[in-house]
Design an enzyme around this catalytic site. Structure first.
Site, mmCIF file in Angstrom:
data_model
loop_
_atom_site.group_PDB
_atom_site.id
_atom_site.type_symbol
_atom_site.label_atom_id
_atom_site.label_comp_id
_atom_site.label_asym_id
_atom_site.label_seq_id
_atom_site.Cartn_x
_atom_site.Cartn_y
_atom_site.Cartn_z
ATOM 1 N N ASP A 175 1.138 -1.321 0.016
ATOM 2 C CA ASP A 175 -0.012 0.538 0.300
ATOM 3 C C ASP A 175 0.742 1.433 -0.290
ATOM 4 O O ASP A 175 0.488 2.053 -0.443
ATOM 5 C CB ASP A 175 -0.764 -0.126 1.545
ATOM 6 C CG ASP A 175 -2.100 0.979 1.894
ATOM 7 O OD1 ASP A 175 -2.402 1.381 0.541
ATOM 8 O OD2 ASP A 175 -1.707 1.916 2.761
ATOM 9 N N MET A 220 -6.791 6.018 3.200
ATOM 10 C CA MET A 220 -7.401 6.713 2.802
ATOM 11 C C MET A 220 -6.298 7.137 1.594
ATOM 12 O O MET A 220 -6.121 8.428 0.366
ATOM 13 C CB MET A 220 -6.976 8.383 3.155
ATOM 14 C CG MET A 220 -8.787 8.446 3.799
ATOM 15 S SD MET A 220 -10.350 8.262 2.989
ATOM 16 C CE MET A 220 -10.104 9.773 2.353
ATOM 17 N N ARG A 221 -5.157 6.308 1.748
ATOM 18 C CA ARG A 221 -3.458 6.744 0.919
ATOM 19 C C ARG A 221 -4.080 6.043 -0.826
ATOM 20 O O ARG A 221 -3.608 6.597 -1.782
ATOM 21 C CB ARG A 221 -2.596 5.739 0.999
ATOM 22 C CG ARG A 221 -1.372 6.074 0.779
ATOM 23 C CD ARG A 221 0.136 4.531 1.466
ATOM 24 N NE ARG A 221 0.677 5.713 1.900
ATOM 25 C CZ ARG A 221 0.017 4.942 3.569
ATOM 26 N NH1 ARG A 221 -0.175 4.192 3.260
ATOM 27 N NH2 ARG A 221 0.604 5.512 4.274
ATOM 28 N N ALA A 222 -5.027 5.472 -0.962
ATOM 29 C CA ALA A 222 -5.798 5.461 -2.212
ATOM 30 C C ALA A 222 -5.944 6.554 -2.988
ATOM 31 O O ALA A 222 -5.740 7.078 -4.247
ATOM 32 C CB ALA A 222 -6.296 3.786 -2.347
#
Length: 647
Positions: free
Chosen positions: A194, A275-277
């Site tokens: 991720d 929320m990184r995506a």
């Protein structure tokens, strides 16, 4: 003079080219993880990109490549005068070897001088060398986890921290991180996956004409590198100019609210964690718009970004292959588009000319696990292939004693990271000082050394190093009975589920795994020792059953594999897991074969069931000096561990 193969001369690999270029335009995208088979020009194209990045101005004499216009106030070589001299140099390409130590990566403090002389002497590492350039990690999946964590933290923060006891150094470390890996050699943990902004699957073309063109260009380059590069000089210059223009344009590109809502809808629709995506997709969409000369992000920019930012974030367990259902992506984009928005793909759909869309479901694997099979399906020649249920948690199986293997989560081990259990005199340069033990060693000698005031008088022979104990990863070698004695009682579904669960446990504990099966007349090494639990699961699911029970052949094959692995990786201790009901074609041969495995830590999973039991698996466990674990009662291990701890 080394000549780099031109970026624009690389045939195909359009997704990979795009992912690298988006990172070249905007470092905020977060780097690229390149997954693919060997021999697909992964290293070639990364080195080629670095040659196209704009040159950088650095403070003269600064080992940390500080920008003269905005020098790092915490630079160990600073402070730098605002009007100091500068030097212009190409963007750095730093390659991180798999065997690098933490000191080599992050830099090191001379702890001996710091303690005995009070001097804070710092030697910069590879992260400092890569500042404002490219850090390339080949076979990133083979790096120790703590090194991968260190790299990704530095890439995310733009700063490298080096701390040894009470001495601390920090410096800027902003770079384009590119990692490559062959999935057959092991996976990265989902948490680490991720942290990479984008991911690309690469595979060699199956089109003969394209393959021929790859070979033709490579032969021409090897025959005359300078001449070949000269023929592509115009295309390379145009590419470098386009990167520079896109970088300048990026700050003015606008991300409208409706596009931001599209990004949120897509990420929510694919059920990605965190929320990184969303952030990566937004930054990649901005970079894609700048790359194509647009001032506003469009649906095509969002689609291109999502195709590269989401596949590796959809995995729900290690047995899932990364993938993205592009029809679902288009549906989510269409459902969240403004009424006057053209359908995505109207421009270039996020792909350059001649690019072929990757498969969303098929031979390369989808993001969803395969549908359950029937309990047993017929095959030719009387063979049967049993299905496996979803894996479940299993208790910890350890190798006895304390080892010196690679960091992991299974057995006790002396490691460089872990809890401190004592102190010792260093055998070389001090890497991990034990301050209290050092002070205690020096204290009795202060009067004879003429101490007259605050502080201690330390000498080199006072220094002590910390002894640490942590956990190591092991080689878990599965030897699975696939004979008719197992399948006739329709137990292979249960057996496969148990082995699949043990495979998942091995992945989580950072082990290498191997898989031997025996049936008919022979034993086969169906999975040589590897870190790829995905490969092990695939071979296990396709395992046919039936035939005689050559248990002795399975044990002999296990002894051969372990002998070879001891030579290849002597520090990694093995754990043998034999899954069988104990029946054998030739009983006498089993006793001789078991003797070859004397001293190897082992577990025998007893698959015998029914009202009448022969206890053959228990007899095998005694011969091997292994623990016996009933297939349906693995929880008994937990109870046994609790009893031993209480005692």
């Amino acid at each position: 003079m080394n000549v780099t193969y031109p970026f624009t001369a690389v045939v195909g690999l359009d997704d990979l080219k795009l992912a690298l270029l988006l990172n070249a335009v905007s470092p905020r995208v977060g780097g690229v993880l390149v997954r693919g088979e060997k021999g697909t020009a992964k290293s070639t194209i990364v080195r080629a990109l670095a040659a196209q990045l704009p040159a950088v101005d650095t403070v003269a004499g600064c080992r940390f490549a500080c920008d003269p216009a905005a020098p790092d106030p915490s630079c160990p070589d600073g402070p730098h005068a605002p009007d100091g001299t500068s030097v212009r140099r190409p963007s750095a390409l730093v390659e991180l070897p798999v065997g690098a130590s933490e000191d080599r990566v992050a830099g090191s403090l001379d702890v001996e001088r710091a303690l005995t002389e009070g001097v804070k002497a710092f030697e910069p590492g590879l992260l400092a060398a890569a500042h404002r350039g490219v850090l390339y990690v080949d076979e990133v999946n083979l790096l120790h986890d703590h090194l991968v964590d260190l790299l990704l933290d530095a890439a995310a923060l733009g700063t490298c921290y080096v701390e040894r006891e009470s001495v601390s150094v920090r410096h800027a470390a902003r770079f384009l991180l590119v990692g490559t890996m062959n999935p057959e050699e092991g996976e990265l943990r989902p948490q680490l996956l991720d942290r990479f902004g984008l991911t690309v699957e690469v595979r060699a073309s199956r089109e003969p004409k394209e393959r021929a063109e790859v070979v033709r260009r490579r032969l021409a380059f090897e025959a005359d590198p300078a001449g070949f590069a000269e023929r592509w000089a115009a295309e390379e210059a145009a590419l470098a100019e386009r990167i520079a223009v896109a970088r300048d344009r990026l700050a003015d590109v606008r991300l409208p609210d409706e596009r931001l809502e599209q990004i949120a809808t897509v990420c929510a629709g694919f059920e990605v964690d965190g929320m990184r995506a969303d952030l990566v997709t937004a930054n990649a969409a901005l970079a894609h718009a700048a790359w194509h000369g647009r001032d506003t992000v469009t649906a095509d920019d969002v689609r291109a970004a999502a195709r590269l930012a989401l596949p590796h974030r959809r995995r729900r367990d290690p047995f899932d292959a990364p993938g993205l259902d592009e029809s679902l992506l288009d549906d989510l984009l269409n459902d969240s588009s403004p009424d006057d928005d053209p359908p995505p793909g109207g421009d270039d759909g996020g792909r350059d000319n001649n690019e072929q869309p990757p498969p969303s479901n098929g031979a390369e694997g989808s993001a969803e696990p395969p549908a359950p099979e029937s309990e047993e399906s017929g095959g030719g020649g009387g063979e049967r292939v049993a299905s496996a249920a979803a894996p479940h948690a299993v208790p910890l199986l350890e190798v006895p004693g304390v080892g010196d293997g690679v960091a992991g989560r299974r057995s006790r081990s002396r490691t460089v990271r872990g809890r401190v259990t004592g102190a010792r005199r260093p055998s070389g340069k001090v890497r991990d000082p034990h301050v209290v033990a050092t002070l205690l060693a020096a204290a009795p000698h202060q009067r004879t050394r003429g101490r007259d005031g605050a502080g201690l008088v330390l000498r080199a022979d006072d220094l002590r190093e910390a002894d640490r104990e942590g956990r190591e990863g092991n080689l878990v070698l599965f030897v699975v009975d696939a004979s008719g004695s197992m399948a006739a009682r329709r137990r292979m579904t249960t057996v496969k589920t148990a082995v699949l669960s043990l495979l998942l446990d091995a992945y989580q504990r950072r082990d290498k795994i191997g898989l031997i099966t025996f049936r008919g007349r022979t034993a086969d090494l169906v999975l040589p020792p590897t870190s790829s639990v995905e490969a092990g699961a695939a071979r296990l699911r396709a395992l046919p059953t039936g035939g005689r029970t050559p248990l002795a052949a399975g044990l002999v094959r296990a002894a051969e594999v372990l002998r070879a692995e001891r030579l290849r990786d002597p520090a990694r201790r093995p754990l043998l897991v034999v899954v069988t009901d104990g029946r054998a074609t030739a009983e006498g041969d089993v006793a001789r074969a078991a003797g070859l495995l004397t001293g190897t830590a082992g577990i025998v999973v007893d698959c015998e069931d029914g009202p009448v039991r022969l206890g053959l698996a228990g007899r095998l466990a005694t011969r091997l000096g292994a623990r016996l674990v009933p297939l349906g009662d693995l929880d008994g291990i937990v109870r046994d561990q609790r009893r031993r701890k209480a005692a």
